[in-house]
Scaffold this motif. Structure first.
Motif, mmCIF file in Angstrom:
data_model
loop_
_atom_site.group_PDB
_atom_site.id
_atom_site.type_symbol
_atom_site.label_atom_id
_atom_site.label_comp_id
_atom_site.label_asym_id
_atom_site.label_seq_id
_atom_site.Cartn_x
_atom_site.Cartn_y
_atom_site.Cartn_z
ATOM 1 N N GLN A 1 0.821 -1.203 0.000
ATOM 2 C CA GLN A 1 0.000 0.000 0.000
ATOM 3 C C GLN A 1 0.859 1.258 0.000
ATOM 4 O O GLN A 1 0.555 2.243 -0.680
ATOM 5 C CB GLN A 1 -0.908 -0.007 1.225
ATOM 6 C CG GLN A 1 -1.844 1.189 1.317
ATOM 7 C CD GLN A 1 -2.747 1.060 2.533
ATOM 8 O OE1 GLN A 1 -3.475 0.092 2.670
ATOM 9 N NE2 GLN A 1 -2.671 2.028 3.425
ATOM 10 N N PRO B 145 -4.431 1.143 -6.835
ATOM 11 C CA PRO B 145 -4.014 2.437 -6.261
ATOM 12 C C PRO B 145 -5.001 2.998 -5.246
ATOM 13 O O PRO B 145 -4.603 3.678 -4.298
ATOM 14 C CB PRO B 145 -3.912 3.350 -7.482
ATOM 15 C CG PRO B 145 -3.711 2.430 -8.640
ATOM 16 C CD PRO B 145 -4.473 1.175 -8.305
ATOM 17 N N GLU B 146 -6.284 2.705 -5.433
ATOM 18 C CA GLU B 146 -7.290 3.276 -4.530
ATOM 19 C C GLU B 146 -7.485 2.459 -3.257
ATOM 20 O O GLU B 146 -8.213 2.871 -2.348
ATOM 21 C CB GLU B 146 -8.639 3.394 -5.255
ATOM 22 C CG GLU B 146 -9.321 2.076 -5.582
ATOM 23 C CD GLU B 146 -8.799 1.427 -6.859
ATOM 24 O OE1 GLU B 146 -9.329 0.381 -7.246
ATOM 25 O OE2 GLU B 146 -7.845 1.981 -7.450
ATOM 26 N N TYR B 147 -6.817 1.296 -3.159
ATOM 27 C CA TYR B 147 -7.028 0.439 -1.990
ATOM 28 C C TYR B 147 -6.353 1.049 -0.766
ATOM 29 O O TYR B 147 -5.199 1.454 -0.803
ATOM 30 C CB TYR B 147 -6.467 -0.958 -2.221
ATOM 31 C CG TYR B 147 -6.675 -1.878 -1.030
ATOM 32 C CD1 TYR B 147 -7.901 -2.513 -0.832
ATOM 33 C CD2 TYR B 147 -5.668 -2.061 -0.087
ATOM 34 C CE1 TYR B 147 -8.110 -3.331 0.268
ATOM 35 C CE2 TYR B 147 -5.871 -2.873 1.015
ATOM 36 C CZ TYR B 147 -7.093 -3.497 1.187
ATOM 37 O OH TYR B 147 -7.301 -4.303 2.279
ATOM 38 N N ARG B 148 -7.085 1.108 0.328
ATOM 39 C CA ARG B 148 -6.553 1.610 1.591
ATOM 40 C C ARG B 148 -7.072 0.770 2.736
ATOM 41 O O ARG B 148 -8.259 0.400 2.759
ATOM 42 C CB ARG B 148 -6.961 3.082 1.827
ATOM 43 C CG ARG B 148 -6.292 4.069 0.883
ATOM 44 C CD ARG B 148 -4.819 4.191 1.206
ATOM 45 N NE ARG B 148 -4.147 5.136 0.324
ATOM 46 C CZ ARG B 148 -3.601 4.829 -0.834
ATOM 47 N NH1 ARG B 148 -3.660 3.571 -1.290
ATOM 48 N NH2 ARG B 148 -2.997 5.742 -1.569
#
Length: 247
Positions: free
Chosen positions: A14, A63-66
């Motif tokens: 991440q 990219p948007e995974y958090r």
């Protein structure tokens, strides 16, 4: 534990983006085969990790995974909120930023984890400062910090342990605080005049610096340099030289 390793892998991907299985194996101290098994485990748990083969490929997350604050475990929350002396961060000028950052994390936590945070703060306090601080005032800390942050070379006059003075051009790579004592870790330039220390990475105790002049010259930080690894090895050598083993 495998669960801890899976969490660490997720956080590495991440924060750093695409990494190869070899890089992950090195960072997590396991085999590449284990990394691929862990990828399968993460996928089965619903984490969208994927691998791209070939040159330029690797393992990554969208990219948007958090991760979310409610994904934290109780032990992780407790570790974050252990209270400790903050003199070191105050000296660096980031004490208030550290406190506000923890406050933001606290506010983002679900209620059940806020209880964990308050529980550990009421029970554990880590005082990392020396019992009798020998470096109450570090005159050049802010200048050295600026040199590290901006990757600027500097000229210093330094007093060695035996009282001798020498001048050197240095490229500061990092700062270390040990027991309330600050050290600058820097590569030493050719101006030292001693071939055996030229281009070596050395620690300098800040209270022995007699003068420190920032130069306009910028330097390229050694990409392979690992501050923590360097410091641990240096401390190990120092202790083996100056401290007799018990027994």
């Amino acid at each position: 534990m495998r669960a801890d390793r899976l969490i660490m892998m997720t956080l590495l991907l991440q924060t750093e983006g695409r990494l190869t299985a070899k890089e992950l194996a090195k960072r997590l101290e396991v085999s590449e085969r284990t990394i691929y098994r862990d990828i399968d485990a993460l996928s089965a748990a619903g984490i969208p990790v994927y691998a791209e083969p070939g040159n330029g490929g690797g393992i990554s997350l969208p990219p948007e995974y958090r991760t979310r604050a409610d994904d934290l475990t109780s032990s992780e929350v407790q570790a974050l909120f252990v209270q400790h002396a903050s003199q070191t961060m105050e000296q660096l000028g980031i004490g208030s930023s550290f406190r506000s950052g923890l406050l933001k994390i606290m506010n983002a936590l679900p209620t059940r984890h806020k209880v964990d945070a308050e529980w550990i703060r009421d029970r554990v306090f880590l005082d990392t400062e020396a019992w009798r601080p020998r470096d109450p005032q570090v005159d050049f800390l802010q200048l050295v910090q600026q040199a590290v942050w901006e990757q600027r070379a500097a000229l210093l006059v330094y007093q060695s342990k035996d009282g001798a003075l020498f001048e050197a051009r240095v490229e500061p790579h990092g700062l270390v605080a040990k027991g309330g004592i600050w050290f600058m870790v820097a590569s030493v330039g050719a101006e030292v005049g001693e071939s055996e220390v030229n281009r070596r990475m050395l620690p300098f105790r800040l209270t022995r610096i007699q003068s420190f002049t920032l130069l306009e010259e910028r330097f390229d930080r050694q990409t392979e340099f690992d501050l923590v690894q360097f410091w641990r090895k240096w401390v190990e050598r120092f202790q083996s030289t100056y401290f007799m083993p018990e027994g």
